[in-house]
Design a protein around this motif. Structure first.
Motif, PDB file in Angstrom:
ATOM      1  N   TYR A 121      -4.974   5.836 -13.402  1.00  0.00           N
ATOM      2  CA  TYR A 121      -4.217   5.018 -12.449  1.00  0.00           C
ATOM      3  C   TYR A 121      -2.751   4.939 -12.868  1.00  0.00           C
ATOM      4  CZ  TYR A 121      -2.325   0.882 -10.176  1.00  0.00           C
ATOM      5  OH  TYR A 121      -1.512   0.025  -9.484  1.00  0.00           O
ATOM      6  N   LYS A 141     -13.318   5.491  -7.641  1.00  0.00           N
ATOM      7  CA  LYS A 141     -13.231   5.021  -9.022  1.00  0.00           C
ATOM      8  C   LYS A 141     -12.053   5.689  -9.729  1.00  0.00           C
ATOM      9  CE  LYS A 141     -18.149   3.929  -9.615  1.00  0.00           C
ATOM     10  NZ  LYS A 141     -19.378   4.209 -10.412  1.00  0.00           N
ATOM     11  N   LEU A 142     -11.274   4.872 -10.417  1.00  0.00           N
ATOM     12  CA  LEU A 142     -10.074   5.375 -11.077  1.00  0.00           C
ATOM     13  C   LEU A 142      -9.951   4.710 -12.446  1.00  0.00           C
ATOM     14  CD1 LEU A 142      -7.927   7.383 -10.023  1.00  0.00           C
ATOM     15  CD2 LEU A 142      -6.474   5.438  -9.510  1.00  0.00           C
ATOM     16  N   LYS A 144      -4.189  -4.821  -6.030  1.00  0.00           N
ATOM     17  CA  LYS A 144      -5.505  -4.796  -6.673  1.00  0.00           C
ATOM     18  C   LYS A 144      -5.669  -3.626  -7.636  1.00  0.00           C
ATOM     19  CE  LYS A 144      -8.095  -7.187  -3.040  1.00  0.00           C
ATOM     20  NZ  LYS A 144      -9.274  -7.110  -2.140  1.00  0.00           N
ATOM     21  N   GLU A 145      -4.691  -2.706  -7.629  1.00  0.00           N
ATOM     22  CA  GLU A 145      -4.743  -1.508  -8.474  1.00  0.00           C
ATOM     23  C   GLU A 145      -6.008  -0.708  -8.177  1.00  0.00           C
ATOM     24  OE1 GLU A 145      -4.198  -2.465 -12.585  1.00  0.00           O
ATOM     25  OE2 GLU A 145      -2.263  -3.431 -12.268  1.00  0.00           O
ATOM     26  N   GLU A 146      -6.239  -0.468  -6.880  1.00  0.00           N
ATOM     27  CA  GLU A 146      -7.412   0.278  -6.434  1.00  0.00           C
ATOM     28  C   GLU A 146      -6.993   1.413  -5.508  1.00  0.00           C
ATOM     29  OE1 GLU A 146     -10.686  -3.391  -6.448  1.00  0.00           O
ATOM     30  OE2 GLU A 146      -9.814  -2.672  -4.563  1.00  0.00           O
ATOM     31  N   LEU A 147      -7.727   2.518  -5.587  1.00  0.00           N
ATOM     32  CA  LEU A 147      -7.464   3.691  -4.747  1.00  0.00           C
ATOM     33  C   LEU A 147      -8.589   3.842  -3.736  1.00  0.00           C
ATOM     34  CD1 LEU A 147      -5.702   6.260  -4.260  1.00  0.00           C
ATOM     35  CD2 LEU A 147      -7.244   7.455  -5.825  1.00  0.00           C
ATOM     36  N   PHE A 148      -8.206   4.167  -2.492  1.00  0.00           N
ATOM     37  CA  PHE A 148      -9.185   4.345  -1.426  1.00  0.00           C
ATOM     38  C   PHE A 148      -8.965   5.707  -0.751  1.00  0.00           C
ATOM     39  CE2 PHE A 148      -8.655  -0.131  -2.017  1.00  0.00           C
ATOM     40  CZ  PHE A 148      -9.921  -0.675  -1.866  1.00  0.00           C
ATOM     41  N   LEU A 190      -3.262   3.606  -1.847  1.00  0.00           N
ATOM     42  CA  LEU A 190      -3.323   2.911  -3.134  1.00  0.00           C
ATOM     43  C   LEU A 190      -2.911   1.458  -2.930  1.00  0.00           C
ATOM     44  CD1 LEU A 190      -3.753   3.316  -6.245  1.00  0.00           C
ATOM     45  CD2 LEU A 190      -1.283   3.671  -6.395  1.00  0.00           C
ATOM     46  N   ASP A 191      -3.791   0.557  -3.324  1.00  0.00           N
ATOM     47  CA  ASP A 191      -3.505  -0.871  -3.252  1.00  0.00           C
ATOM     48  C   ASP A 191      -2.832  -1.279  -4.555  1.00  0.00           C
ATOM     49  OD1 ASP A 191      -3.500  -3.648  -3.177  1.00  0.00           O
ATOM     50  OD2 ASP A 191      -5.445  -3.776  -2.178  1.00  0.00           O
ATOM     51  N   ARG A 197     -13.558   3.097  -1.469  1.00  0.00           N
ATOM     52  CA  ARG A 197     -12.944   2.967  -2.781  1.00  0.00           C
ATOM     53  C   ARG A 197     -13.322   4.136  -3.682  1.00  0.00           C
ATOM     54  NH1 ARG A 197     -13.792  -1.976  -7.179  1.00  0.00           N
ATOM     55  NH2 ARG A 197     -12.392  -1.119  -8.777  1.00  0.00           N
ATOM     56  N   TYR A 235       0.826  -1.204   0.000  1.00  0.00           N
ATOM     57  CA  TYR A 235       0.000   0.000   0.000  1.00  0.00           C
ATOM     58  C   TYR A 235       0.863   1.259   0.000  1.00  0.00           C
ATOM     59  CZ  TYR A 235      -3.569  -3.360   1.396  1.00  0.00           C
ATOM     60  OH  TYR A 235      -4.409  -4.449   1.439  1.00  0.00           O
TER      61      TYR A 235
END
Length: 206
Positions: free
Chosen positions: A56, A50-51, A39-43, A35-36, A48, A27
């Motif tokens: 990204y 949307k990106l 998983k390529e996810e932003l929180f 940013l994970d 979460r 992270y």
């Protein structure tokens, strides 16, 4: 048998993904975001955000060089393969603007993405790597009630000292006791008046 076509990436794009895989932790935290990378996810604050894919990749490219300049050409190479026919300048601008919108950032007072005139962009936020996702902290009682002192007596003035609160409680009890004595005195006077009146009536009928 038909072999499905897989999306191709340029060597530069593969390098970006490889660098993300080799990051010191899963992270990446900055501000209220994390940013994970797996998983390529932003929180943001645990929620979460949307990106889009290009946004990204742009964020990832900037985070790989925090405090350093990432040129527009570097972003172009990392975001679009060399055989892609697009207006690179316009697309870089659009992608960075979308990233700023997601982060709630401003080009005039940047907290994360700063524009370096005629060169590119730089990630100016403080970056740290952690192995566990950062959970939002619950507000403390003093934050929910500004000026309130933990353990204070309800109804006491915010910020009052222990001595002042003790004096206030003592004054309250004194007032309550005096009020009870006053009520008792009134009752005694009423009864005495009734007895005196009865005595006068009896004396008059003699």
């Amino acid at each position: 048998m038909i072999t499905p076509l897989l999306p191709t990436r340029s060597p530069e794009q593969h390098e970006v993904l490889n660098n993300a895989t080799l990051a010191p932790a899963r992270y990446v935290c900055f501000g209220t975001f994390h940013l994970d990378l797996k998983k390529e996810e932003l929180f943001k604050d645990g929620t979460r955000v949307k990106l889009q894919g290009k946004v990204y990749q742009a964020l990832l490219a900037l985070l790989q060089k925090p405090g350093e300049i990432v040129t527009r050409e570097e972003l172009r190479i990392q975001l679009w393969p060399s055989d892609t026919h697009v207006n690179y300048d316009a697309n870089v601008n659009t992608t960075v603007n979308k990233l700023r919108q997601v982060l709630g950032d401003s080009p005039d007072q940047p907290a994360f993405v700063d524009t370096i005139p005629r060169k590119g962009y730089s990630f100016v936020g403080k970056v740290r790597y952690v192995d566990q996702p950062v959970m939002p902290q619950a507000p403390r009682p003093e934050e929910l009630s500004p000026g309130a002192t933990p353990g204070a007596t309800p109804g006491a003035t915010p910020g009052a000292t222990d001595v002042e609160r003790a004096d206030s409680r003592a004054s309250f009890f004194r007032t309550a006791i005096l009020s009870k004595w006053f009520t008792a005195a009134v009752v005694v006077l009423v009864i005495a008046s009734m007895l005196f009146g009865a005595a006068l009536v009896l004396y008059a009928h003699r």
